[in-house]
Design an enzyme around this catalytic site. Structure first.
Site, short mmCIF file in Angstrom:
data_model
loop_
_atom_site.label_atom_id
_atom_site.label_comp_id
_atom_site.label_asym_id
_atom_site.label_seq_id
_atom_site.Cartn_x
_atom_site.Cartn_y
_atom_site.Cartn_z
CB SER A 1 -0.95 0.02 1.19
OG SER A 1 -1.89 -1.00 1.04
CE LYS B 1 -8.95 -4.93 6.67
NZ LYS B 1 -9.26 -5.71 5.47
CG ASN C 1 -10.93 -0.79 4.17
OD1 ASN C 1 -11.82 0.06 4.19
ND2 ASN C 1 -10.34 -1.17 3.06
CG ASP D 1 -11.29 -4.56 2.41
OD1 ASP D 1 -10.40 -4.13 1.65
OD2 ASP D 1 -11.08 -4.90 3.59
N GLY E 1 -13.59 -19.36 2.76
CA GLY E 1 -13.03 -18.60 3.87
C GLY E 1 -14.15 -17.94 4.67
CB ALA F 1 -11.14 -10.84 3.10
CG LEU G 1 -10.33 -11.37 -1.86
CD1 LEU G 1 -11.23 -11.92 -2.95
CD2 LEU G 1 -11.03 -11.43 -0.51
CE1 TYR H 1 -2.80 -7.73 -0.80
CE2 TYR H 1 -0.62 -7.32 -1.72
CZ TYR H 1 -1.51 -7.26 -0.66
OH TYR H 1 -1.10 -6.74 0.54
N GLY I 1 -6.10 -10.84 -7.31
CA GLY I 1 -6.29 -10.05 -6.10
C GLY I 1 -5.83 -8.61 -6.24
P1 NAP Z 1 -8.59 -13.75 8.11
O1 NAP Z 1 -9.59 -12.89 8.78
O2 NAP Z 1 -7.43 -14.26 8.86
O3 NAP Z 1 -9.41 -15.01 7.52
C1 NAP Z 1 -8.77 -16.02 6.78
C2 NAP Z 1 -9.75 -17.13 6.46
O4 NAP Z 1 -9.04 -18.09 5.70
C3 NAP Z 1 -10.30 -17.83 7.70
O5 NAP Z 1 -11.60 -18.28 7.44
C4 NAP Z 1 -9.34 -19.01 7.83
O6 NAP Z 1 -9.88 -20.13 8.48
C5 NAP Z 1 -9.14 -19.36 6.37
N1 NAP Z 1 -7.92 -20.14 6.18
C6 NAP Z 1 -6.68 -19.81 6.58
N2 NAP Z 1 -5.82 -20.81 6.23
C7 NAP Z 1 -6.57 -21.77 5.64
C8 NAP Z 1 -6.25 -23.04 5.08
N3 NAP Z 1 -5.01 -23.51 5.09
N4 NAP Z 1 -7.26 -23.75 4.55
C9 NAP Z 1 -8.51 -23.28 4.55
N5 NAP Z 1 -8.87 -22.10 5.07
C10 NAP Z 1 -7.90 -21.34 5.60
O7 NAP Z 1 -8.00 -13.04 6.83
P2 NAP Z 1 -8.74 -11.99 5.88
O8 NAP Z 1 -8.52 -10.63 6.36
O9 NAP Z 1 -10.13 -12.47 5.68
O10 NAP Z 1 -7.89 -12.14 4.52
C11 NAP Z 1 -7.95 -13.30 3.71
C12 NAP Z 1 -7.06 -13.10 2.49
O11 NAP Z 1 -7.60 -12.07 1.67
C13 NAP Z 1 -5.65 -12.66 2.84
O12 NAP Z 1 -4.74 -13.34 2.02
C14 NAP Z 1 -5.64 -11.19 2.53
O13 NAP Z 1 -4.36 -10.72 2.16
C15 NAP Z 1 -6.59 -11.15 1.35
N6 NAP Z 1 -7.17 -9.83 1.17
C16 NAP Z 1 -6.98 -9.22 -0.03
C17 NAP Z 1 -7.54 -7.99 -0.26
C18 NAP Z 1 -7.31 -7.32 -1.59
O14 NAP Z 1 -7.55 -6.12 -1.70
N7 NAP Z 1 -6.90 -8.07 -2.61
C19 NAP Z 1 -8.29 -7.34 0.74
C20 NAP Z 1 -8.49 -8.00 1.95
C21 NAP Z 1 -7.93 -9.25 2.15
P3 NAP Z 1 -9.70 -20.33 10.08
O15 NAP Z 1 -10.58 -19.30 10.72
O16 NAP Z 1 -10.13 -21.71 10.30
O17 NAP Z 1 -8.24 -20.11 10.36
#
Ligand code: NAP
Length: 521
Positions: A262, A316, A337, A352, A376, A380, A462, A464, A485
């Site tokens: 960012s 967040k 965010n 987001d 997930g 996000a 998502l 990136y 992403g």
């Molecule tokens: P988060 O709150 O930590 O949630 C992650 C989710 O993924 C949880 O449901 C987690 O399950 C699940 N997960 C993690 N490892 C896993 C695995 N090995 N197998 C299956 N499920 C798994 O994270 P978040 O903020 O939602 O972000 C998720 C992703 O989106 C990140 O990579 C982030 O960088 C990306 N993102 C991208 C943008 C963009 O602008 N492109 C914006 C926001 C987020 P558990 O709860 O069971 O651990």
């Protein structure tokens, strides 16, 4: 001088015959060069006089000669007598240059005491105080008696005082800025730095707040202290030459923030728009304390033009309690965010959701009835499900933790299914809202294989970094259209930029900066 804000690059080589080329390389970027002679072994140092003189003939920049002992963060143990002996070799500095010695506080006090006693240590020339930086380093934290240490340093006749402490939280930077204010008020020249990722703001803002210089490295590998940025980043990404007390501050709060691209995206857009503004990564532990002491205008302990913040994990949701007003999307998603400072009020938004939906709507105008599998159940995924519902799409949550999937699904009134053995046969779109595929240890993992994606129309990741994940390449091999992403990241950043500046950013400039940072060109 190459820049208005002085950038000093430390040179650390193990052999005296490497000095000349390292100094020349540093001189391409530096306004000042510090020779960290403690990196030379005792034997190398004893025969380095000629090598130092030859290296200094090659450059115009002022230099700092430093022989830092291990107890102050130096490369090796060095006894007090050896440090004293080295310091007395006054002919190492060039006579007509603004060259300096860096002298730790203990040695400066010792020399001062001996001089006062009339014991002019082996010919120590008192005028040399004009060429002395009296330094103090604490790699463990911010010492409770920081002000007292400053006062001891100020008692020496050193021209410049240098204090470097370790920051674990962005709040630790407050004492550094307060010290810089005090030094300016008392007419003392000072270098003050908070080391560590949480101290990065002091490296970027220090010169505009009175720091005599800021340290930078030639490249990422040669940084000599934690949190040090490259000279190129300081100058080209953060534009420290342009920063003054009127500069509008924006930034990212989270923990960790070092990986974030960012700052590269937003600073490129701010530069293109010619705004007197900068975007800084803030590593924050206690978000509510940060809001109170550094953000809210009526209670903050720093005088700066803070315009707004981007918020990332894990803050967040926690940040919501500290804000005055939250827009409907952020309230329903339960995550903010983006923060905008409006007078003494703090307003929260969630970009987001719109960032996610924009690339999708560029491919398909109406999302009504579109069957979307969201993998997930984290932060996000919440924004994604909310945005899909708002557009009339039919979302189903797939998560490895069924209880979490159920909770999210119930909150938004959508269906959920377990992730193990999932088939996406009934889905038009599959969205990866997990970190699977992210650069590092999960890079080769995917939440859905080529076989699972066979009948899907579009796969949206998502993640990136990297730009091309295994999920995306498997999806393409299965014949799916894909959205990377980075598209969401860009779209949500565009909305943030508009909230902070009221203007539309140059998206191509932002995209190019992101791709550069991801090593794509
Ligand atoms: P988060 O709150 O930590 O949630 C992650 C989710 O993924 C949880 O449901 C987690 O399950 C699940 N997960 C993690 N490892 C896993 C695995 N090995 N197998 C299956 N499920 C798994 O994270 P978040 O903020 O939602 O972000 C998720 C992703 O989106 C990140 O990579 C982030 O960088 C990306 N993102 C991208 C943008 C963009 O602008 N492109 C914006 C926001 C987020 P558990 O709860 O069971 O651990």
């Amino acid at each position: 001088m190459k820049s208005k804000a002085r950038i000093c690059i430390p040179v650390c080589v193990r052999r005296a015959d490497e000095l000349a080329s390292a100094v020349q390389r540093a001189a391409e970027e530096a306004d000042m060069i510090e020779l960290r002679l403690d990196y030379l072994s005792e034997i190398e140092l004893s025969r380095a006089g000629q090598a130092i003189a030859s290296a200094l003939q090659l450059i115009d920049q002022p230099i700092i000669l430093t022989l830092r002992p291990a107890e102050y963060g130096g490369a090796r143990p060095i006894g007090a007598e050896d440090r004293l002996y080295f310091r007395l070799q006054t002919d190492l500095l060039r006579p007509h240059q603004d060259d300096f010695w860096d002298l730790e506080l203990d040695l400066a006090l010792l020399l001062q005491k001996r001089a006062k006693e009339g014991n002019d240590v082996a010919g120590m020339n008192l005028c040399d105080w004009d060429r002395t930086i009296c330094s103090y380093h604490d790699f463990a934290g911010v010492p409770a008696d920081l002000e007292k240490i400053y006062e001891s340093m100020a008692q020496t006749e050193s021209r410049i005082l240098k204090l470097a402490v370790q920051a674990d939280d962005a709040l630790d930077c407050l004492s550094i800025f307060q010290l810089l204010d005090r030094a300016q008020h008392e007419g003392r020249e000072m270098i003050a730095i908070a080391m560590g990722q949480a101290g990065v703001m002091t490296r970027i803002l220090g010169p505009s707040r009175g720091s005599f210089l800021t340290y930078g490295s030639v490249d990422d590998e040669s940084a000599t202290a934690p949190g040090q940025l490259t000279a190129c980043e300081l100058r080209d990404v953060y534009r420290i030459d342009n920063i003054d007390r009127q500069t509008q501050i924006t930034g990212l709060i989270g923990r960790p923030v070092a990986h974030s691209i960012s700052p590269h995206i937003h600073n490129a857009a701010l530069a293109k728009a010619n705004f007197n503004a900068v975007f800084i990564p803030f590593e924050v532990q206690d978000v509510n304390a940060f809001i109170k002491r550094m953000v809210r205008p009526s209670s903050r302990e720093i005088d700066w033009e803070l315009r707004g913040l981007s918020v990332t994990a894990p803050h967040k949701s926690a940040v919501i309690g500290g804000l005055n007003w939250i827009d409907a999307a952020a309230r329903e998603i339960g995550a903010v965010n983006t923060i905008v400072v409006e007078g003494d009020e703090l307003h929260g938004y969630n970009t987001d959701a719109i960032g996610f939906i924009t690339p999708l709507k560029q491919r398909q105008q109406s999302l009504a009835g579109l069957r979307c599998a969201v993998i997930g159940a984290g932060g996000a995924a919440r924004a994604v499900v909310w945005a899909l519902k708002a557009e009339g799409a039919i979302a189903t949550v797939f998560a490895r933790d069924e209880a979490k999937a159920e909770m999210l699904a119930q909150q938004f009134g959508v269906a959920y299914k377990p992730l193990s053995n999932a088939t996406f046969r009934d889905s038009d779109v599959v969205i990866n809202a997990t970190p699977l595929g992210t650069r590092g240890k999960a890079e080769h993992e995917t939440p859905a294989t080529k076989e699972q994606l066979g009948e899907v129309r579009l796969a949206y990741d998502l993640v990136y970094n990297p730009f091309e994940t295994r999920f995306l390449s498997d999806a393409r091999a299965a014949g799916c259209e894909t959205i990377a992403g980075l598209e969401m990241l860009m779209a949500q950043a565009v909305e943030q930029f508009k909230l902070w500046t009221g203007k539309h950013p140059n998206v191509e400039v932002m995209r190019a900066a992101a791709k550069r940072r991801l090593g794509m060109n």
